[in-house]
Structures are given as C-alpha cells and as structure tokens.
Design a protein around this motif. Structure first.
Motif, PDB file in Angstrom:
ATOM      1  N   TYR A 106       0.880  -1.056   0.113  1.00 44.48           N
ATOM      2  CA  TYR A 106      -0.106  -0.109  -0.015  1.00 44.48           C
ATOM      3  C   TYR A 106       0.759   1.098  -0.178  1.00 44.48           C
ATOM      4  O   TYR A 106       0.593   2.278  -0.579  1.00 44.48           O
ATOM      5  CB  TYR A 106      -1.014   0.027   1.151  1.00 44.48           C
ATOM      6  N   HIS A 110       0.962   4.016  -2.970  1.00 47.56           N
ATOM      7  CA  HIS A 110       0.708   5.274  -2.714  1.00 47.56           C
ATOM      8  C   HIS A 110       1.715   6.298  -3.385  1.00 47.56           C
ATOM      9  O   HIS A 110       1.660   7.047  -4.103  1.00 47.56           O
ATOM     10  CB  HIS A 110       0.595   5.774  -1.242  1.00 47.56           C
ATOM     11  N   VAL A 221       0.954   9.033   5.693  1.00 42.14           N
ATOM     12  CA  VAL A 221      -0.005   8.145   5.559  1.00 42.14           C
ATOM     13  C   VAL A 221       0.041   7.252   6.530  1.00 42.14           C
ATOM     14  O   VAL A 221       1.137   6.842   7.489  1.00 42.14           O
ATOM     15  CB  VAL A 221       0.696   7.208   4.462  1.00 42.14           C
ATOM     16  N   LEU A 240      -7.649  13.558   7.934  1.00 43.76           N
ATOM     17  CA  LEU A 240      -7.600  13.471   6.569  1.00 43.76           C
ATOM     18  C   LEU A 240      -8.461  14.408   5.775  1.00 43.76           C
ATOM     19  O   LEU A 240      -8.317  14.648   4.695  1.00 43.76           O
ATOM     20  CB  LEU A 240      -8.257  12.094   6.160  1.00 43.76           C
ATOM     21  N   LYS A 243      -6.688  17.544   5.681  1.00 42.48           N
ATOM     22  CA  LYS A 243      -5.337  17.330   4.778  1.00 42.48           C
ATOM     23  C   LYS A 243      -3.955  17.511   5.272  1.00 42.48           C
ATOM     24  O   LYS A 243      -3.217  17.413   4.253  1.00 42.48           O
ATOM     25  CB  LYS A 243      -5.490  18.388   3.433  1.00 42.48           C
ATOM     26  N   ALA A 246      -2.409  12.535   4.019  1.00 45.50           N
ATOM     27  CA  ALA A 246      -2.567  12.053   2.927  1.00 45.50           C
ATOM     28  C   ALA A 246      -3.493  10.867   2.660  1.00 45.50           C
ATOM     29  O   ALA A 246      -4.340  10.718   1.634  1.00 45.50           O
ATOM     30  CB  ALA A 246      -1.531  11.896   1.929  1.00 45.50           C
ATOM     31  N   ALA A 247      -3.211  10.037   3.268  1.00 49.80           N
ATOM     32  CA  ALA A 247      -3.882   8.784   3.356  1.00 49.80           C
ATOM     33  C   ALA A 247      -3.973   7.651   4.382  1.00 49.80           C
ATOM     34  O   ALA A 247      -3.156   8.068   5.468  1.00 49.80           O
ATOM     35  CB  ALA A 247      -3.426   7.920   2.066  1.00 49.80           C
ATOM     36  N   VAL A 249      -4.776   3.496   5.399  1.00 47.34           N
ATOM     37  CA  VAL A 249      -4.967   1.974   5.045  1.00 47.34           C
ATOM     38  C   VAL A 249      -5.463   1.550   6.327  1.00 47.34           C
ATOM     39  O   VAL A 249      -4.402   1.113   7.162  1.00 47.34           O
ATOM     40  CB  VAL A 249      -3.822   1.339   4.711  1.00 47.34           C
ATOM     41  N   GLY A 269      -9.369   9.348   0.855  1.00 47.39           N
ATOM     42  CA  GLY A 269      -7.863   8.889   1.135  1.00 47.39           C
ATOM     43  C   GLY A 269      -7.980   7.669   1.917  1.00 47.39           C
ATOM     44  O   GLY A 269      -6.814   7.056   2.217  1.00 47.39           O
ATOM     45  N   VAL A 270      -9.153   7.102   2.477  1.00 45.38           N
ATOM     46  CA  VAL A 270      -8.926   5.815   3.121  1.00 45.38           C
ATOM     47  C   VAL A 270      -9.157   4.669   2.082  1.00 45.38           C
ATOM     48  O   VAL A 270      -9.966   4.719   1.291  1.00 45.38           O
ATOM     49  CB  VAL A 270     -10.241   5.679   4.065  1.00 45.38           C
ATOM     50  N   SER A 271      -8.372   3.654   2.643  1.00 50.80           N
ATOM     51  CA  SER A 271      -8.582   2.307   1.891  1.00 50.80           C
ATOM     52  C   SER A 271      -8.990   1.178   2.978  1.00 50.80           C
ATOM     53  O   SER A 271      -8.189   1.376   4.154  1.00 50.80           O
ATOM     54  CB  SER A 271      -7.153   1.753   1.348  1.00 50.80           C
TER      55      SER A 271
ATOM     56  N   ASP B 118     -10.371  -1.687  -3.953  1.00 55.87           N
ATOM     57  CA  ASP B 118     -10.876  -0.415  -4.291  1.00 55.87           C
ATOM     58  C   ASP B 118     -12.140  -0.621  -4.703  1.00 55.87           C
ATOM     59  O   ASP B 118     -13.179   0.389  -4.125  1.00 55.87           O
ATOM     60  CB  ASP B 118      -9.991   0.419  -5.087  1.00 55.87           C
TER      61      ASP B 118
END
Lengths: 312, 312
Positions: A106, A110, A221, A240, A243, A246-247, A249, A269-271, B118
């Motif tokens: 991940y 990114h 991240v 998030l 800002k 960035a992301a 997971v 930005g969320v997985s 995703d």
C-alpha cells in the motif's frame, strides 16, 4: 494412532496439505461445520482450527489433548468459562512477512501513484509525473513485536529511517530510535508513515490520537493493521479531511465487518482492507501444525504454546 | 574557481541543492533552455544535465572539461559525429532501489488485489477475499546488472526464489540459478514474475518472445523496465488476451510517448507507466555530482566515467 479434527473454512485444502505432509500415525476428519465435526470426530485428541469454530467444539471433545489454532489471535480461547485442560498452541513467525507485503504494497502504491496512473492510462494520456520514493523517509512503528520487527527490516531494505514506539522493549536491531509513554508526540513528529501493529493483547486504547496524528509530517500515511481500537477514528477522519494526512490504510476496526453506514467507507484517502492484511494461508498453518505434530507424537514440548494466564 | 552550466528540466531545484551542498570554488548557471545556457554559460568547464539538452550545447562549449549526466543512459552522447574531448560521467547505483520500489510496488498491488479491493470499497462491500503472496514464488530476471542485482536482493527479502538470464555473468549472490543463451524456455518455465531490466547497451532485441512467455507459470506477471525492444509486443498481447498471463507492467516502449492509438493502452491487464520507473531525482543526482566535483577540484579520477568506445 492419533486422530485430528480439522475445523476451518477451508477443510478440503487443509486435508489435502496434511495428507501431502505424510505425518506418521495421523488420521484426520476435516469439516467447516462444528456440529458435523463433533458428530464424526468427537473422540479426537487433536484439533486444528480457527478460534471461532474451536470454541464451539470445546465442550464436546472428551479426549482433547492439544489444540493448534490457525491464527495468531487467541482471545476467544481465554474466556475464563472455558476449559483449560489441554495444550493450546497458536501460529507465530509467518505473519511478519505477510504484513510487510501488505504495508509496503500500500505504501508503494501510494508513492508510485498507481491509481492516478491507472486513470491517466484510461484517458490514453502519457503521464510522466514523477513518483515519490520510500528512500530517505521515516517510518514510525506503534508496537515492535515480531511483526513490527519484520516491517522494520523491510523499511531498512528500502533505505528508510525507523522509529519505534513501545511500552519499554528496545530489542529490534532495525529500529533506529525508540520512544516510550509520554513521548508520543516527539515520536510522531516528522514521521512520513505511521504504522500501528499493536497486538490484541495490549491493554491501551486509542494510542494513535489527535496529538500523534497532528505531529506527523504533512502528506503522511497512516496504516492500522493491529487492532481497531488503537486509533481514534474521529481524529483520523478530521486529519484526512483537513489534509495534513494524505491517506490511511485500515485493516482492522472496532466493529467488524465495518458497518455499511460508517463514515470511513467514504472518507477521502481511506483504503479499507477488511482484515486481510496477514491472512492464515493453509500452507503456512499446516507447516506449523506438521512440526508440532511430530513433536507431539514424540512426546516433546510444542512450539508456540500459549500460557492461558498471560494470554500469549 | 570553476563554473558549472546546469541544463535540466528542473534548474531551480538543482541550483538550490547544489547551493546547499556548499561546494568550494563553484559557481553555477542553471536553466532549462539550451540557448539561454550557452549564451550565459558558454565558457563553463563543467556541465551537469540531461543528455538531450547537453548534446545540443556540446558544440558551443569551448572550455568544456567534464560532463556529468543526470541519467544512466548515455546513447545520445555516443554519436560518432559528436566531440569526445572531455570526461563523461553518468549516474549509477541510485536506480536499483528506485527500480525495486517500482517493480515490487506493482507486484504487491497485483497480489494484494488493490484495484479489486478499491472497487469493493466503492460498493461498500466487506470483501475478505484472500490476497496472494510473493513468498515462495519465483522471479525470473532478464538481465542482472546493478539494477537486476537490487531487484534480486528485494525478492530474497520477500522470500522468493530468483533466476537470472544473462549473456554470461553469474556474479549476483541473490540469484539462485543462472541461465544463458539457448536456455530461455528452461529459464522461463514455472516463473511467476518475469522482470526485464536489460540496459540500453545490450544488442539483442525481442529476447522476451512467444516461447519465453508461453513457458511462464499460469497467472504470471511480466514487467519490462529496461528498454522497449526487449519484448515482442504482439506475443505479449496474445498471451494476455488468451489468459496464460495475468498482467504486464510496461515502463518502456519502442516508440515513446506510446502512440495514442497503440493497442497496449487498452489491452486487458496492461499497466503503462510512461518511463517513470527509475526517475532521476535531483537530490540523488546532485549527491553524485557533489562527490565528483570534489574529486574534479582535487584533480582525482571521477566516479562512473563512461568509456566512449565501450558505450558504458
């Protein structure tokens, strides 16, 4: 002769792999249904399975001597109402490499902007935007057990600096600097990738809070692959949305499956990876089981034995 | 005092980084425009830049002593019509780590099914499909120079078996088994990830042909990050369409940019990464330049000097 009852979502694959391991003196009964397993294999001395199934079978196994779990997590087995008159072993050592594949998969997706490049490709656009790189960046590990140690070794392979935030331990050679207790903000300051891999046995909740999140490097991240309550979800969504982050997971959640109306499903930005970060691959589990079975048959101590009182 | 002319797409960043490196006795003129550079810095003894710009400036630099390229590739400089009365150095050693991030980023995205997850997330679906893993799989490297050697070390870190297909060299400790010349099919048989990183100096075209592609393990992934003509594109499209291959990640092409109507843009399983696999990050290049400048100022031999006749 020994008989093993196999209680798992993948009974055929386990049965095949155990057959291929040619374990002397072992017969197996494999099923995904607890009632079926107890009916056909209630006199088994050995059980191999996942905790949710094994817990249900426990009261119906009068000859039980040894349970090999297919997971690392043992909580369901520790309920004081349950019997403890057998040897309990879990699986360790195989999850570090899988967790490295998860975390670095991940992080690299990114940095390499894989999703943006996919979009450019769909538009037929030759997109020479520079990728980012892991080299020279800083990873902050919340929890440095065997899984954290493997992540640290992978981070070093990719030329990164590694910080560890632990209760007190400082024994991983790939961690450049350790932080403890009140130094959470100092630990997080300037970190590019915050990776939480606290085990389920850890007592502390919401260690990753607004203070830690706001101290991270801009564009950082966050990865959570330990347990859901490590993270203050509200603070994460805010970081998030506004800002600085960035992301994120997220593999684990306070409630699983994550409820359909939960804000995290659609936070930018969320997985969401649905507790698949370090799965129990049957081949890995059978490898641990086979070694332990050989020890069991010879009357030797088993690997990865769980102490019911300590909880690990 | 020495004067360096910097000819690059990113003149301000290079100028800033060189300033920060505090190189004694050095003044710089930085620009992205060759005509501007020659007008203001035509009396420079040193040039730092990318080959396409430096080639144009070459005839207009009467005091030239040393060119430091910002790339690994030197072909444009080798044209026999061009002068060779200066020291030419390129950049080596920094691209292996970047190439590892590229190759393993895409391989892990594939095994971890990042795109499918995703999609599941967009549909709000708790998707517990098991990921794949690199552990125990086999990587076949077509070309084992410094970049291939770094890929091999990363593959080993992830628990993989590594094969190398080379002209004759066998000097990388992370390659388990080497293959040469006529053994292309034996090399490819059972390989899960075929990664071509042949340098531009290699004479052979289309080494990765239908024979090699058809020998790969079902569901294999092909990565080409060396030069476009290593790969038989027609055979690749056929292997992807008829499904023995699962995916291909292509960074280089016989014609770049890849023409808008090219079939590869829309072949199922293909990722087009537009020659961004191992970019020249200014910080990396300036680090090489700074070390070479110190040697140059002391009259010592420079690192990574190119032999015009050998071509590397």
């Amino acid at each position: 002769m020994h008989q093993a009852l196999i209680l798992t979502k993948y009974p055929d694959e386990y049965a095949r792999l155990i057959h291929e391991a040619t374990l002397p003196g072992l017969t197996t009964i494999a099923t995904s249904e607890v009632a079926d397993g107890v009916a056909r294999g209630g006199d088994s001395g050995i059980v191999l399975g996942d905790p949710a199934r094994v817990v249900q079978a426990l009261p119906h196994l009068p000859r039980l001597q040894w349970v090999q779990l297919s997971w690392a997590g043992v909580e369901p087995m520790l309920d004081p109402a349950l019997r403890r008159d057998y040897i309990l072993t879990n699986v360790r050592g195989v999850f570090g490499p899988l967790m490295s594949e998860f975390v670095f998969g991940y992080l690299l997706a990114h940095e390499r902007k894989i999703r943006l490049r996919d979009e450019a490709q769909r538009a037929g656009r030759w997109d020479t935007t520079l990728p980012g790189t892991l080299g020279g960046r800083t990873m902050g590990l919340v929890g440095v057990g065997s899984i954290g140690a493997h992540l640290a070794s992978t981070a070093k392979h990719f030329g990164m600096t590694v910080r560890g935030y632990t209760r007190s331990s400082e024994n991983c050679p790939h961690v450049d600097r350790y932080f403890h207790g009140p130094d959470a903000v100092a630990f997080a300051r300037g970190v590019n990738y915050l990776v939480a891999v606290l085990p389920h046995t850890t007592a502390t909740r919401r260690i990753v809070d607004a203070g830690m999140l706001n101290a991270l490097s801009p564009g950082a991240v966050v990865v959570n692959a330990g347990r859901g309550d490590t993270l203050d979800t509200g603070a994460l969504v805010k970081a998030l949305t506004e800002k600085p982050l960035a992301a994120a997971v997220l593999d684990v959640f306070e409630q699983e499956p994550l409820p359909a109306d939960h804000v995290l499903w659609r936070t930018p930005g969320v997985s969401i990876t649905c507790h698949t970060a370090a799965p129990s691959f049957p081949a890995d589990i059978v490898s641990v089981f086979a070694e332990n079975y050989r020890r069991f048959a010879r009357g030797e101590p088993l690997q990865y034995r769980v102490d019911f009182d300590r909880g690990y």
